[in-house]
Design an enzyme around this catalytic site. Structure first.
Site, short mmCIF file in Angstrom:
data_model
loop_
_atom_site.label_atom_id
_atom_site.label_comp_id
_atom_site.label_asym_id
_atom_site.label_seq_id
_atom_site.Cartn_x
_atom_site.Cartn_y
_atom_site.Cartn_z
N GLU A 226 87.42 -134.84 3.15
CA GLU A 226 86.54 -135.28 2.07
C GLU A 226 87.31 -136.30 1.27
O GLU A 226 88.36 -135.96 0.69
CB GLU A 226 86.17 -134.08 1.19
CG GLU A 226 85.30 -133.07 1.89
CD GLU A 226 83.96 -133.64 2.32
OE1 GLU A 226 83.46 -134.56 1.66
OE2 GLU A 226 83.44 -133.18 3.35
N CYS A 263 85.76 -137.41 -7.64
CA CYS A 263 85.37 -138.10 -6.41
C CYS A 263 83.92 -138.55 -6.50
O CYS A 263 83.50 -139.43 -5.75
CB CYS A 263 85.58 -137.19 -5.21
SG CYS A 263 84.78 -135.60 -5.41
P1 NAP Z 1 96.01 -137.85 -1.77
O1 NAP Z 1 97.08 -138.66 -2.35
O2 NAP Z 1 95.35 -138.36 -0.53
O3 NAP Z 1 96.67 -136.41 -1.48
C1 NAP Z 1 95.96 -135.31 -0.90
C2 NAP Z 1 96.94 -134.48 -0.07
O4 NAP Z 1 97.20 -135.12 1.19
C3 NAP Z 1 98.32 -134.27 -0.69
O5 NAP Z 1 98.78 -132.99 -0.31
C4 NAP Z 1 99.15 -135.36 -0.05
O6 NAP Z 1 100.53 -135.07 0.03
C5 NAP Z 1 98.57 -135.38 1.36
N1 NAP Z 1 98.70 -136.69 2.01
C6 NAP Z 1 98.24 -137.88 1.53
N2 NAP Z 1 98.51 -138.86 2.42
C7 NAP Z 1 99.13 -138.28 3.47
C8 NAP Z 1 99.67 -138.77 4.70
N3 NAP Z 1 99.60 -140.06 5.04
N4 NAP Z 1 100.25 -137.88 5.52
C9 NAP Z 1 100.34 -136.57 5.20
N5 NAP Z 1 99.87 -136.06 4.06
C10 NAP Z 1 99.26 -136.89 3.20
O7 NAP Z 1 94.82 -137.57 -2.79
P2 NAP Z 1 94.93 -137.26 -4.38
O8 NAP Z 1 95.46 -138.47 -5.06
O9 NAP Z 1 95.61 -135.98 -4.57
O10 NAP Z 1 93.43 -137.08 -4.85
C11 NAP Z 1 92.63 -138.10 -5.43
C12 NAP Z 1 91.64 -138.61 -4.39
O11 NAP Z 1 90.91 -137.50 -3.88
C13 NAP Z 1 90.60 -139.57 -4.93
O12 NAP Z 1 90.43 -140.61 -4.01
C14 NAP Z 1 89.34 -138.72 -5.01
O13 NAP Z 1 88.15 -139.46 -4.92
C15 NAP Z 1 89.53 -137.80 -3.83
N6 NAP Z 1 88.79 -136.55 -3.97
C16 NAP Z 1 87.77 -136.30 -3.10
C17 NAP Z 1 87.02 -135.14 -3.23
C18 NAP Z 1 85.87 -134.86 -2.30
O14 NAP Z 1 85.37 -133.75 -2.33
N7 NAP Z 1 85.43 -135.80 -1.50
C19 NAP Z 1 87.33 -134.20 -4.23
C20 NAP Z 1 88.39 -134.47 -5.08
C21 NAP Z 1 89.11 -135.66 -4.92
P3 NAP Z 1 101.48 -135.14 -1.28
O15 NAP Z 1 101.23 -133.86 -2.02
O16 NAP Z 1 102.84 -135.22 -0.71
O17 NAP Z 1 101.07 -136.35 -2.04
#
Ligand code: NAP
Length: 497
Positions: A226, A263
């Site tokens: 998501e 999001c």
């Molecule tokens: P994020 O930076 O993508 O991190 C999410 C998780 O994935 C973290 O545990 C991160 O690790 C891991 N991760 C990210 N990139 C990775 C990679 N290349 N390889 C392995 N692991 C990876 O997201 P965020 O900043 O926490 O959240 C904000 C985003 O989430 C916004 O874009 C928002 O729109 C979206 N969001 C979507 C929803 C939905 O339901 N669609 C709900 C809430 C938020 P680390 O902990 O090491 O960073």
């Protein structure tokens, strides 16, 4: 964490799967209710820690805690009702030529699931969030990769789940929690042959990287990612002409709620240039300058906001309309509204990228046909909101119809930020808002992501899973010979016969 340590954790999860897949549904339900009780019993330390780690206010976190508890309880209720099993039975017909066999279908868990949560929901979309609750509800062991934005909060939640697992007699390995300061551990988890699915909530960049990794495995596995969304908000002419100022006031509140860190934040407004849209814009400008910048979740998110905001502002034809008159301190996100002509959006996909924070881009189309052309360019979205009258819906039927192909939830005169946890919620949408538009990540239907169908043909009754046995010992709704019923199979047949 070393590769060997991770390997042991995944092997334990696999062992737990082999044991717990034989458990009754009631045992799983009791475990889920115990998790809810453990989270409910957590003292003020949980909220205080989450406040420190995420900068989110107490009231918001208190509400999110209740939502998280509700998710566990309502998904447990759904498991008890047998909803995600979707049990169906087509009985034998020996008289037919050729004879028709007895076929019974249920849904079985996929196996160990890796879960990655998002920074903006440290409870509801993280360690004890919807992905974990729905995977456990499906009967899958879960390994959570703790989010680096809230590791201590994550640990408190993980301990609560582990205590509940122990008290409920679940095997060791049913739930595990791993920390890592690099992406490597998470990537090793996704690539591990004993992991059978992934639940991810977060950025497009992170989600897409994990989807690609899972597809490169010798045995590809589903990644339910998501991701972000710009959640277009359409201002249709008739509605806009009636209450432009009121809409602008409400919109300013929705855009800047929680420093825009949802999001479902409506970051793209699409309207038709003219007097009414100008009135909306003037009122919005007046509101935005008054709204003070807020502290964002963490430095990385604040830096990401600045960077993506600058990127959009720097695109050809984009004009900044209003910025908060209060200067932003380090780590804060400054409310900003910019505008661009529809014709620019037709040729520049960079204008459609998510700016995670309190940023809006108003797209001014010259007429309804340009609005339709702009709509064609819109990528998959979690939500689309239409501010319209019934007359608008009829007049712009083509745009309205096209929008339904672009999103998972379409709203009428409503703002998209609240996501109800109910069966009829669809939280997901066509790519790139999610990696699989057929499934929701919110509501009890999210359990269906982590099961697969299994048909039993001509199987002895006492060796069938309970949900498929003639007597219907779980007393669940089943489809028996195309009829929804709770009746035992013999009873149903005699009722029909
Ligand atoms: P994020 O930076 O993508 O991190 C999410 C998780 O994935 C973290 O545990 C991160 O690790 C891991 N991760 C990210 N990139 C990775 C990679 N290349 N390889 C392995 N692991 C990876 O997201 P965020 O900043 O926490 O959240 C904000 C985003 O989430 C916004 O874009 C928002 O729109 C979206 N969001 C979507 C929803 C939905 O339901 N669609 C709900 C809430 C938020 P680390 O902990 O090491 O960073």
């Amino acid at each position: 964490m070393s590769k060997e340590e991770l390997n042991k954790i995944v092997e334990k999860a696999h062992e737990a799967f082999l044991i717990s897949k034989k458990f009754s549904i009631q045992k799983r339900v009791a475990f889920m209710r115990a998790v809810a009780d453990e989270i409910e019993a957590l003292g003020p330390e949980l909220i205080q820690t989450a406040q420190k780690e995420s900068n989110l206010p107490e009231a918001r976190l208190t509400g999110e805690k209740s939502r998280t508890i509700f998710q566990w309880r309502s998904y447990a209720d759904a498991v008890e009702r047998g909803d995600s099993l979707d049990a169906s039975i087509d009985t034998v017909n020996a008289e037919r030529t050729p004879p028709k066999p007895d076929l019974r279908k249920t849904a079985v868990p996929l196996g160990p699931v890796a879960v990655f949560g998002a920074s903006n929901f440290p409870f509801a979309f993280s360690t004890a969030g919807g992905d974990t609750a729905s995977a456990i509800a499906a009967g899958c062991p879960v390994i959570v990769k703790a989010h680096e934005g809230h590791p201590i909060t994550s640990g408190i939640m993980a301990d609560a789940i582990s205590r509940a697992a122990e008290k409920s007699g679940m095997p060791e390995g049913t739930f595990a929690h791993v920390y890592s300061s690099t992406y490597e551990t998470g990537q090793q988890l996704v690539s591990h042959p004993l992991i059978k699915a992934v639940g991810f909530t977060g950025s497009y960049r992170g989600g897409k990287a994990l989807v690609d990794l899972a597809n490169e495995r010798p045995e590809p596995i589903p990644v339910f990612a998501e991701m972000g969304s710009v959640n277009p908000l359409y201002l249709l002419p008739n509605k806009l002409s009636t209450v432009p100022q009121e809409l602008a006031k409400q919109y300013a509140g929705s855009l800047t709620l929680g420093v825009g860190q949802f999001c479902t934040n409506p970051g793209l407004v699409i309207g038709i240039a003219g007097e009414e849209l100008n009135q909306f814009i003037e009122e919005l400008k007046g509101e935005i300058v008054k709204i003070a910048p807020g502290v964002m979740l963490n430095k990385k998110i604040a830096a990401g906001y600045s960077e993506s905001r600058e990127k959009v502002i720097g695109q050809s034809g984009v004009e900044v309309l209003a910025v908060s008159e209060t200067e932003a301190a380090e780590g804060q996100g400054i409310p900003t509204v910019a505008t661009v002509a529809g014709v620019e959006l037709l040729v520049n996909p960079a204008l459609l990228h998510e700016v995670f924070g309190p940023f809006a881009l108003i797209v001014q189309c010259k007429d309804a046909s340009e609005m339709l052309a702009v709509t064609e360019k819109i990528e998959g979205q979690l939500t689309v909101s239409l501010f319209a009258t019934n007359q608008d819906l009829a007049a712009q039927e083509e745009i309205v119809s096209l929008l339904q192909t672009k999103c998972g939830r379409i709203l009428f005169n409503n703002y998209p930020t609240g996501v109800e946890v109910v069966k009829s919620m669809h939280h997901g949408g066509p790519f790139p808002s999610s990696s699989n538009s057929a499934f929701t990540s919110v509501g009890a239907d999210s359990i269906k992501r982590f099961v697969r169908p299994l048909s039993f043909q001509n199987w002895p009754d006492e060796f069938l899973p309970e949900e498929l046995q003639n007597a219907n010992p779980l007393n669940i709704w089943r489809t028996v010979n195309n009829e929804k019923t709770k009746k035992a199979v013999g009873d149903q047949l005699s009722a029909v016969g």
